[in-house]
Design a protein around this motif. Sequence first.
Motif, short mmCIF file in Angstrom:
data_model
loop_
_atom_site.label_atom_id
_atom_site.label_comp_id
_atom_site.label_asym_id
_atom_site.label_seq_id
_atom_site.Cartn_x
_atom_site.Cartn_y
_atom_site.Cartn_z
N ILE A 1 3.35 21.81 -3.77
CA ILE A 1 2.31 21.52 -4.77
C ILE A 1 2.87 20.64 -5.88
O ILE A 1 2.25 19.66 -6.30
CB ILE A 1 1.73 22.83 -5.34
N THR A 2 4.07 20.97 -6.35
CA THR A 2 4.72 20.18 -7.40
C THR A 2 4.96 18.75 -6.93
O THR A 2 4.76 17.78 -7.68
CB THR A 2 6.06 20.83 -7.81
N GLN A 3 5.38 18.60 -5.67
CA GLN A 3 5.63 17.27 -5.13
C GLN A 3 4.34 16.43 -5.07
O GLN A 3 4.35 15.25 -5.42
CB GLN A 3 6.22 17.40 -3.72
N ILE A 4 3.25 17.06 -4.66
CA ILE A 4 1.98 16.34 -4.58
C ILE A 4 1.52 15.92 -5.97
O ILE A 4 1.09 14.78 -6.18
CB ILE A 4 0.90 17.20 -3.89
N GLU A 5 1.62 16.83 -6.93
CA GLU A 5 1.21 16.53 -8.30
C GLU A 5 2.04 15.36 -8.86
O GLU A 5 1.51 14.47 -9.53
CB GLU A 5 1.39 17.76 -9.19
N ASP A 6 3.34 15.38 -8.58
CA ASP A 6 4.23 14.32 -9.07
C ASP A 6 3.83 12.97 -8.49
O ASP A 6 3.77 11.96 -9.21
CB ASP A 6 5.67 14.66 -8.71
N ALA A 7 3.54 12.93 -7.18
CA ALA A 7 3.18 11.68 -6.53
C ALA A 7 1.85 11.14 -7.06
O ALA A 7 1.70 9.94 -7.28
CB ALA A 7 3.11 11.88 -5.02
N ILE A 8 0.89 12.05 -7.27
CA ILE A 8 -0.41 11.62 -7.80
C ILE A 8 -0.24 11.02 -9.20
O ILE A 8 -0.84 9.99 -9.53
CB ILE A 8 -1.40 12.80 -7.84
N SER A 9 0.59 11.65 -10.01
CA SER A 9 0.80 11.17 -11.39
C SER A 9 1.47 9.79 -11.41
O SER A 9 1.23 9.00 -12.33
CB SER A 9 1.64 12.17 -12.18
N LYS A 10 2.30 9.51 -10.40
CA LYS A 10 2.99 8.22 -10.35
C LYS A 10 2.10 7.13 -9.77
O LYS A 10 2.40 5.94 -9.93
CB LYS A 10 4.26 8.36 -9.52
N TYR B 1 0.86 -1.18 0.00
CA TYR B 1 0.00 0.00 0.00
C TYR B 1 0.90 1.23 0.00
O TYR B 1 1.76 1.38 0.86
CB TYR B 1 -0.89 -0.03 1.23
N ARG B 2 0.71 2.11 -0.99
CA ARG B 2 1.62 3.24 -1.20
C ARG B 2 1.11 4.50 -0.51
O ARG B 2 0.07 5.04 -0.86
CB ARG B 2 1.78 3.49 -2.70
N VAL B 3 1.88 4.99 0.47
CA VAL B 3 1.55 6.20 1.22
C VAL B 3 2.58 7.28 0.91
O VAL B 3 3.79 7.07 1.08
CB VAL B 3 1.52 5.93 2.74
N ALA B 4 2.12 8.44 0.47
CA ALA B 4 3.01 9.58 0.21
C ALA B 4 2.78 10.62 1.31
O ALA B 4 1.64 11.05 1.54
CB ALA B 4 2.72 10.19 -1.15
N TYR B 5 3.87 11.00 1.98
CA TYR B 5 3.80 11.92 3.13
C TYR B 5 4.47 13.23 2.74
O TYR B 5 5.66 13.25 2.40
CB TYR B 5 4.52 11.28 4.32
N PHE B 6 3.72 14.32 2.79
CA PHE B 6 4.23 15.63 2.38
C PHE B 6 4.41 16.52 3.60
O PHE B 6 3.45 17.12 4.09
CB PHE B 6 3.28 16.27 1.35
N ASN B 7 5.65 16.58 4.10
CA ASN B 7 5.94 17.40 5.27
C ASN B 7 6.19 18.83 4.82
O ASN B 7 6.86 19.07 3.81
CB ASN B 7 7.18 16.87 5.99
N ARG B 8 5.68 19.78 5.55
CA ARG B 8 5.86 21.16 5.09
C ARG B 8 7.29 21.65 5.27
O ARG B 8 7.77 22.47 4.51
CB ARG B 8 4.88 22.10 5.78
#
Length: 326
Positions: free
Chosen positions: A89-98, A43-50
């Motif tokens: 924002i760029t990081q989140i978009e990249d993770a969603i696309s992958k 299960y793939r979890v992407a964590y975006f720390n500010r």
Amino acid sequence: MKKLLAILFAAAMTLSLAACGAKNDQPADASGDAANTSGEAKYRVAYFNRDDADDFLANVRDGVQALCEAQGDIDFVSYNGAGDAAKQITQIEDAISKGVDCVIILPQDKESVASQVKECNEKNIPVLTVSVGLAEESGDFTYIGSDDYTLAYQETEYMLNHMEPGEKFIYLRFVPGSFVAAQRHQGTIDAIAALGREDDMLTQMDYKNTTADAQKLMEDLLQVYGDDWKGVLSHNDKSIYGVINAVNAAGIDPSTKVICSIDGEVSACQLIKAGQLTMSVKQDVDDMCAKTLDAINAVREGKELEHNIYSNAISVDASNVDDYLQ
């Protein structure tokens, strides 16, 4: 004839050994690691720390990551926004696309990530946020962490219960404008009202959440009020360090005052142990991280989550500070 049979037998044995070897080799996944022998993808979890430079937020991330990795069936990837909203924002978009199964967003700017939250909603990717909330209009998400109202109410109640009626206190509040600032301010104001101590507030001043800003503000206040106060509270540890610096520089012994804050950082606990700080309300990171893993597993199973999942708040003072310095 015998020579021909021997040759055929040797060839058959070679093919048999090759086939056995092929069965024992595990296929590699895209990362080069052996694939899950159960045949189930992690299960793939992407964590975006500010911002990983923030000690508290780094501790939260490390705690969630450790629990996910210990469970063994979660692929946890962490991104550092480094205090840059556009980068996040760029990081989140990249993770969603992958392709990810769940995202955890600690926003640098809670309004700016609204489009990404809604994009996740459209793609049925669960959105969690830990310790730092998102704007309510961002879309569907679950907040996991402390209740800011409760933190401030608990802090203020503690301070006032350790002061005699009529003794004066200084209230340093976050600059208004954020949800956190509004909730912590309301918690403090309500606690003051509940205990009937409105007349004991010497002054209320805004600060910008930093040690330097709080120190300068406290230096100015000490020029006006001198030692004619008993308590002071601010809404985060980093500011209270500045307050204590100013108090010491003015020749006032902090141990004779009731000085309170929020976060329960290691540095704050060390100041409590030294008698410089009276109390800090600790956001229970262990509880926060455990509840985050529970939420991840719940959404994996298709369960609905509450909008807010609150973690514990602990008043750390001289009576229990050793428990948090181990």
